[in-house]
Design a protein around this motif. Structure first.
Motif, PDB file in Angstrom:
ATOM      1  N   ARG A 210      11.017  47.525  15.634  1.00  0.00           N
ATOM      2  CA  ARG A 210      10.998  46.055  15.203  1.00  0.00           C
ATOM      3  C   ARG A 210      10.346  46.049  13.886  1.00  0.00           C
ATOM      4  O   ARG A 210      10.818  45.151  13.006  1.00  0.00           O
TER       5      ARG A 210
ATOM      6  N   TYR B 157      -8.085  38.995  16.514  1.00  0.00           N
ATOM      7  CA  TYR B 157      -7.076  39.388  17.152  1.00  0.00           C
ATOM      8  C   TYR B 157      -6.388  40.510  16.860  1.00  0.00           C
ATOM      9  O   TYR B 157      -6.032  41.387  17.630  1.00  0.00           O
TER      10      TYR B 157
ATOM     11  N   TYR C  54      -7.795  35.522  13.514  1.00  0.00           N
ATOM     12  CA  TYR C  54      -6.238  36.150  13.611  1.00  0.00           C
ATOM     13  C   TYR C  54      -6.506  37.460  13.055  1.00  0.00           C
ATOM     14  O   TYR C  54      -6.000  38.569  13.485  1.00  0.00           O
TER      15      TYR C  54
ATOM     16  N   ARG D 202       9.517  46.961   7.550  1.00  0.00           N
ATOM     17  CA  ARG D 202       8.573  45.745   6.858  1.00  0.00           C
ATOM     18  C   ARG D 202       8.350  46.419   5.378  1.00  0.00           C
ATOM     19  O   ARG D 202       8.378  47.709   5.385  1.00  0.00           O
TER      20      ARG D 202
ATOM     21  N   ASN E 137      -2.814  40.935   8.092  1.00  0.00           N
ATOM     22  CA  ASN E 137      -2.234  41.578   9.447  1.00  0.00           C
ATOM     23  C   ASN E 137      -1.423  42.776   9.067  1.00  0.00           C
ATOM     24  O   ASN E 137      -1.519  43.725   9.909  1.00  0.00           O
TER      25      ASN E 137
ATOM     26  N   LYS F 106      -5.492  43.893  19.447  1.00  0.00           N
ATOM     27  CA  LYS F 106      -4.170  44.377  19.907  1.00  0.00           C
ATOM     28  C   LYS F 106      -4.047  45.702  20.459  1.00  0.00           C
ATOM     29  O   LYS F 106      -3.032  46.224  21.435  1.00  0.00           O
TER      30      LYS F 106
ATOM     31  N   LYS G  75       5.530  36.566   6.755  1.00  0.00           N
ATOM     32  CA  LYS G  75       6.254  35.875   7.699  1.00  0.00           C
ATOM     33  C   LYS G  75       6.666  34.547   7.826  1.00  0.00           C
ATOM     34  O   LYS G  75       6.137  33.876   8.532  1.00  0.00           O
TER      35      LYS G  75
HETATM   36  C1  LIG Z   1      -3.676  28.652   8.603  1.00  0.00           C
HETATM   37  C2  LIG Z   1      -3.677  29.857   9.419  1.00  0.00           C
HETATM   38  C3  LIG Z   1      -4.381  30.856   9.077  1.00  0.00           C
HETATM   39  C4  LIG Z   1      -2.551  30.070  10.280  1.00  0.00           C
HETATM   40  C5  LIG Z   1      -2.403  31.380  10.901  1.00  0.00           C
HETATM   41  C6  LIG Z   1      -1.650  31.171  12.275  1.00  0.00           C
HETATM   42  C7  LIG Z   1      -0.831  32.333  12.462  1.00  0.00           C
HETATM   43  C8  LIG Z   1      -0.424  33.499  11.504  1.00  0.00           C
HETATM   44  C9  LIG Z   1      -0.403  32.154  13.709  1.00  0.00           C
HETATM   45  C10 LIG Z   1       0.347  33.322  14.280  1.00  0.00           C
HETATM   46  C11 LIG Z   1      -0.176  33.462  15.801  1.00  0.00           C
HETATM   47  C12 LIG Z   1       0.082  34.945  16.137  1.00  0.00           C
HETATM   48  C13 LIG Z   1      -1.086  35.473  16.938  1.00  0.00           C
HETATM   49  C14 LIG Z   1       1.266  35.807  15.754  1.00  0.00           C
HETATM   50  C15 LIG Z   1       1.564  36.957  16.278  1.00  0.00           C
HETATM   51  O1  LIG Z   1       1.222  37.773  15.171  1.00  0.00           O
HETATM   52  P1  LIG Z   1       1.273  39.419  15.471  1.00  0.00           P
HETATM   53  O2  LIG Z   1       0.522  40.105  14.489  1.00  0.00           O
HETATM   54  O3  LIG Z   1       1.369  39.786  16.872  1.00  0.00           O
HETATM   55  O4  LIG Z   1       2.906  39.706  15.179  1.00  0.00           O
HETATM   56  P2  LIG Z   1       3.562  41.142  14.787  1.00  0.00           P
HETATM   57  O5  LIG Z   1       3.629  42.120  16.076  1.00  0.00           O
HETATM   58  O6  LIG Z   1       4.937  40.583  14.270  1.00  0.00           O
HETATM   59  O7  LIG Z   1       2.779  41.469  13.517  1.00  0.00           O
END
Ligand SMILES: CC(C)=CCC/C(C)=C/CC/C(C)=C/COP(=O)(O)OP(=O)(O)O
Ligand code: HEM
Length: 312
Positions: free
Chosen positions: A97, A151, A147, A101, A84, A155, A38
């Motif tokens: 969207r 996280y 993350y 990928r 992720n 989701k 990303k």
């Molecule tokens: C140094 C380090 C480890 C930094 C990581 C920081 C990082 C990746 C921040 C992004 C924050 C975030 C929750 C993005 C959304 O991703 P999403 O998974 O919701 O987006 P998507 O739906 O497009 O996959």
């Protein structure tokens, strides 16, 4: 009609001999790997790390430590994104969207993405450990784990995922600060708070625009449970409102001067206006304007911070 000979020639032209490298395929795989990171999000993350570092260093930034911090953080952030995408490959295939990928489109195998993500995470953490310090490496690794392991699974479970995702989203500012200072002082948390609050209007606008997509992918985002968007709009506005005073804190804690203060105030009110307009009339157009405002607010405030720092 084509002769058998010309058909044979076409087949020969289409299939290069086994010992010839197909440059298109190589380029395709390289860009597929790159897309796993990303890159545009990583760029903004790296800028945030850089600002945290420069403020922490107070005018005496060590260039090699800075370079190691930026490279290490970029690798860890890119690795986190790849992991992720590995975990979300089946759901990404169900959403418009994300279905093009690298994994859902079959350009890379899942194991390739997982190995790439782990490799970037390990190498990035080691670069931070060797080139900056153990605390910065520890914060980066914590960011990746929050993350990817907290996280990302949340989701699909609860709309609270956004508040959890905003923690790793905001920690890069702390990585930069700790890399320069070796401490976790109040100034670092000031930067954390700004990025933390900034993400809510940023993401609630996205969640509104892609609400049907998220529902199809089984991602529990607020707009799915708020069809009129009233709660979504109100939350975006409340977080943008909280960001106005939070954005002024760097001056209060002695990190930045008056130019920063008034600039941050102006951009804060601008972001708040975009959020309030979204709340007043929740639709795709006001959401897109709010998203654009988010892309202006953060780089502008970060730039003001580096342009108007205060000496220690
Ligand atoms: C140094 C380090 C480890 C930094 C990581 C920081 C990082 C990746 C921040 C992004 C924050 C975030 C929750 C993005 C959304 O991703 P999403 O998974 O919701 O987006 P998507 O739906 O497009 O996959
Ligand atoms: C809870 C936290 C966050 C969530 C859920 C989130 C989610 C998203 C999503 C889904 C997109 C894609 C929008 C689209 O395709 O139109 C996006 C775009 C973007 N986000 Fe965030 N984000 C968050 C935090 C952050 C943070 C911390 C940064 C960097 C500091 C960031 C930077 C960006 C950038 C630069 C883009 C545009 C890049 C692109 O379209 O590839 N986001 N965000």
């Amino acid at each position: 009609m084509k002769s058998a000979a010309s058909l044979g020639q076409t087949a020969l032209a289409a299939a290069p001999p086994a010992d010839v490298v197909d440059l298109d395929a190589v380029g395709g795989r390289t860009s597929a790997y790159l897309s796993l990171t990303k890159p545009r999000i990583v760029l903004l993350v790296v800028i945030t790390v850089g600002v945290g570092f420069l403020l922490g260093a107070r005018g005496s930034a060590h260039p090699t430590t800075l370079a190691a911090t930026l490279i290490g953080s970029a690798l860890v952030a890119g690795g986190a994104s790849a992991l992720n995408m590995y975990l979300e490959r089946a759901r990404d295939a169900r959403m418009r969207r994300t279905r093009r990928r690298a994994l859902p489109s079959g350009r890379l195998a899942p194991i390739e993405a997982a190995a790439f993500g782990v490799a970037l995470g390990v190498v990035g953490t080691l670069i931070l450990l060797a080139g900056a310090n153990a605390m910065a490496a520890g914060v980066a690794l914590t960011t990746l784990i929050l993350y990817v392991c907290v996280y990302t699974p949340l989701k699909t479970m609860t709309t609270l995922n956004t508040a959890v995702g905003a923690i790793p989203g905001a920690l890069p500012a702390v990585i930069g600060w700790t890399a320069a200072t070796g401490t976790l002082s109040v100034e670092a948390w000031t930067l954390f708070l700004i990025v933390f609050l900034w993400q809510f209007p940023h993401f609630l606008a996205i969640a509104w625009i892609y609400r049907e997509d998220y529902a199809k992918g089984g991602m529990r985002m607020l707009p799915e449970f708020d069809p009129q968007g009233v709660v979504t709009g109100r939350q975006a506005t409340l977080y943008a409102l909280a960001l106005v005073p939070a954005g002024l804190l760097p001056t209060v804690v002695g990190l930045a001067g008056p130019t920063y203060f008034f600039g941050a105030l102006a951009f804060g009110l601008f972001y708040l206006t975009a959020a309030a307009r979204f709340w007043a009339d929740v639709n795709d157009a006001t959401a897109r304007r709010l998203l654009r405002a988010s892309f202006l607010y953060l780089p502008a405030v970060l730039l003001l911070l580096v342009l108007n720092p205060l000496p220690a």
